[in-house]
Design an enzyme around this catalytic site. Sequence first.
Site, PDB file in Angstrom:
ATOM      1  N   GLY A   1       0.726  -1.155  -0.065  1.00 14.19           N
ATOM      2  CA  GLY A   1       0.038   0.090  -0.006  1.00 14.19           C
ATOM      3  C   GLY A   1       0.887   1.161   0.077  1.00 14.19           C
TER       4      GLY A   1
ATOM      5  N   GLY B   1      -0.219   4.337  -0.322  1.00 17.68           N
ATOM      6  CA  GLY B   1      -1.008   5.547  -0.171  1.00 17.68           C
ATOM      7  C   GLY B   1      -0.323   6.445   1.146  1.00 17.68           C
ATOM      8  N   ASN B   2      -1.215   7.091   1.874  1.00 22.55           N
ATOM      9  CA  ASN B   2      -0.730   7.988   2.637  1.00 22.55           C
ATOM     10  C   ASN B   2       0.099   7.423   3.781  1.00 22.55           C
ATOM     11  OD1 ASN B   2      -1.739  10.493   1.614  1.00 22.55           O
ATOM     12  ND2 ASN B   2      -3.811   9.974   2.505  1.00 22.55           N
TER      13      ASN B   2
ATOM     14  N   ARG C   1     -14.619   2.608  11.617  1.00 22.19           N
ATOM     15  CA  ARG C   1     -13.676   1.755  10.928  1.00 22.19           C
ATOM     16  C   ARG C   1     -14.315   0.218  10.393  1.00 22.19           C
ATOM     17  NH1 ARG C   1     -10.780   3.853  15.468  1.00 22.19           N
ATOM     18  NH2 ARG C   1      -9.218   4.967  15.140  1.00 22.19           N
TER      19      ARG C   1
ATOM     20  N   HIS D   1      -9.019  -1.712  18.369  1.00 20.20           N
ATOM     21  CA  HIS D   1      -8.710  -0.334  17.942  1.00 20.20           C
ATOM     22  C   HIS D   1      -9.944   0.226  17.455  1.00 20.20           C
ATOM     23  CE1 HIS D   1      -6.458   3.016  16.058  1.00 20.20           C
ATOM     24  NE2 HIS D   1      -6.561   2.484  14.895  1.00 20.20           N
TER      25      HIS D   1
HETATM   26  N1  APR Z   1      -2.803  -4.409  -3.178  1.00 21.54           N
HETATM   27  C1  APR Z   1      -1.850  -3.506  -2.827  1.00 21.54           C
HETATM   28  N2  APR Z   1      -2.314  -2.136  -2.503  1.00 21.54           N
HETATM   29  C2  APR Z   1      -3.651  -2.011  -2.549  1.00 21.54           C
HETATM   30  C3  APR Z   1      -4.483  -2.958  -2.647  1.00 21.54           C
HETATM   31  C4  APR Z   1      -4.162  -4.320  -2.932  1.00 21.54           C
HETATM   32  N3  APR Z   1      -5.033  -5.267  -3.116  1.00 21.54           N
HETATM   33  N4  APR Z   1      -5.958  -2.519  -2.523  1.00 21.54           N
HETATM   34  C5  APR Z   1      -5.503  -1.106  -2.229  1.00 21.54           C
HETATM   35  N5  APR Z   1      -4.428  -0.777  -2.261  1.00 21.54           N
HETATM   36  C6  APR Z   1      -3.762   0.302  -2.178  1.00 21.54           C
HETATM   37  C7  APR Z   1      -4.312   1.720  -2.651  1.00 21.54           C
HETATM   38  O1  APR Z   1      -3.924   1.468  -4.101  1.00 21.54           O
HETATM   39  C8  APR Z   1      -3.806   2.922  -2.108  1.00 21.54           C
HETATM   40  O2  APR Z   1      -2.509   3.278  -2.628  1.00 21.54           O
HETATM   41  O3  APR Z   1      -3.730   0.793  -0.831  1.00 21.54           O
HETATM   42  C9  APR Z   1      -3.191   2.383  -0.741  1.00 21.54           C
HETATM   43  C10 APR Z   1      -4.153   2.772   0.359  1.00 21.54           C
HETATM   44  O4  APR Z   1      -3.849   4.097   0.515  1.00 21.54           O
HETATM   45  P1  APR Z   1      -4.704   5.458   1.030  1.00 21.54           P
HETATM   46  O5  APR Z   1      -5.942   5.238   0.116  1.00 21.54           O
HETATM   47  O6  APR Z   1      -3.816   6.615   0.915  1.00 21.54           O
HETATM   48  O7  APR Z   1      -5.166   4.923   2.412  1.00 21.54           O
HETATM   49  P2  APR Z   1      -4.066   5.120   4.010  1.00 21.54           P
HETATM   50  O8  APR Z   1      -4.778   6.544   4.679  1.00 21.54           O
HETATM   51  O9  APR Z   1      -2.799   4.982   3.576  1.00 21.54           O
HETATM   52  O10 APR Z   1      -4.944   4.060   4.874  1.00 21.54           O
HETATM   53  C11 APR Z   1      -4.699   2.699   4.242  1.00 21.54           C
HETATM   54  O11 APR Z   1      -4.679   1.924   6.836  1.00 21.54           O
HETATM   55  O12 APR Z   1      -4.912   3.325   8.641  1.00 21.54           O
HETATM   56  C12 APR Z   1      -5.407   2.518   7.790  1.00 21.54           C
HETATM   57  O13 APR Z   1      -7.775   2.731   7.811  1.00 21.54           O
HETATM   58  C13 APR Z   1      -6.750   2.924   7.203  1.00 21.54           C
HETATM   59  O14 APR Z   1      -7.444   0.846   6.023  1.00 21.54           O
HETATM   60  C14 APR Z   1      -6.865   1.936   5.794  1.00 21.54           C
HETATM   61  C15 APR Z   1      -5.248   1.743   5.666  1.00 21.54           C
END
Ligand code: APR
Length: 308
Positions: free
Chosen positions: A10, A12-13, A89, A176
Amino acid sequence: MARRKVTVVGAGNVGATTAQRIVDKQLADVVLIDIVEGVPQGKALDLAESGPVEGYDSKLTGTNNYKDTANSDIVVITAGVPRKPGMSRDDLLKTNYEIVKGVTEQVVKNSPNCILIVVSNPLDAMVQTAFRTSEFPKERVIGMAGVLDSARFRTFIGMELNVSVENIHAFVLGGHGDTMVPLPRYSTVSGIPITELLPKETIDRLVQRTRDGGAEIVALLKTSAWYAPASAIVEMVDAILNDRKKILPCAAFLEGQYGINGMYVGVPVKLGSKGIEQIIEITLTMEEKAALQKSAAAVKELVGIIGV
Ligand code: APR
């Protein structure tokens, strides 16, 4: 010593900030992997390009291919959807279950000896998903939540008393979610329990703000937090990679401890190179026990829906 390798699933953020904090501290080489093409590659390259200025030489790889994650020491799973305003959540359950299950299958094939740190929400159900899917020993599948919740509690205590957060320790147990159990009796300022320093009404207010800490950020940002979650993850990564034997609240698979059996809930553990090296049982009052049982029941309900 061979260089250590941490994969962050992942980009993302939360994932990208975790990668940043790991290389900033020169803890390991980092592989960022995501299903979206270009994003992990772009973020990894951008982070690599800050290395010459920041002074780290960790290797950064961005990829969509699990082969690049092979033989990681630790894999952090942040893949999934985050919360939007008004969502709990738990609303993420089914979507993130499929994602975490699929990710874990890939991770296990490529890094059969890694330690898994799960971050995706709803946390306790997602870490249990990774545990069942991976079939790893329980010591090697850990959920990140308590370090974050405690950090939030510590922040609020520091703001209230106008003292350095460095002096503040705090414990938050349980799932959590809205039922998490902050423990004021075990939360201290330089060893002094906050129950000696603050009136009950103030403590109650800080406890509630801690429970709502994630939602407070979601209301402001319209998505969930990432700086403090990444810091919490990296404290756990550091404890494991450097065998620090740190006592931290983490989601661990309980088998009778605290009267809870066969499920993940947040408790104090000792984290070292083997993962969870000990689960620490502290004495709880009747009230605290009841709150923990209530929290465990909430987790059990979620876990029951996805059947893990
Ligand atoms: N495989 C790999 N990456 C994936 C998949 C997958 N099957 N499905 C989604 N992603 C990626 C998305 O493409 C995205 O880049 O996961 C990333 C999630 O990033 P954000 O949308 O920015 O979410 P974020 O704020 O990082 O949170 C991620 O952590 O704190 C928890 O509740 C939050 O469940 C969430 C997770």
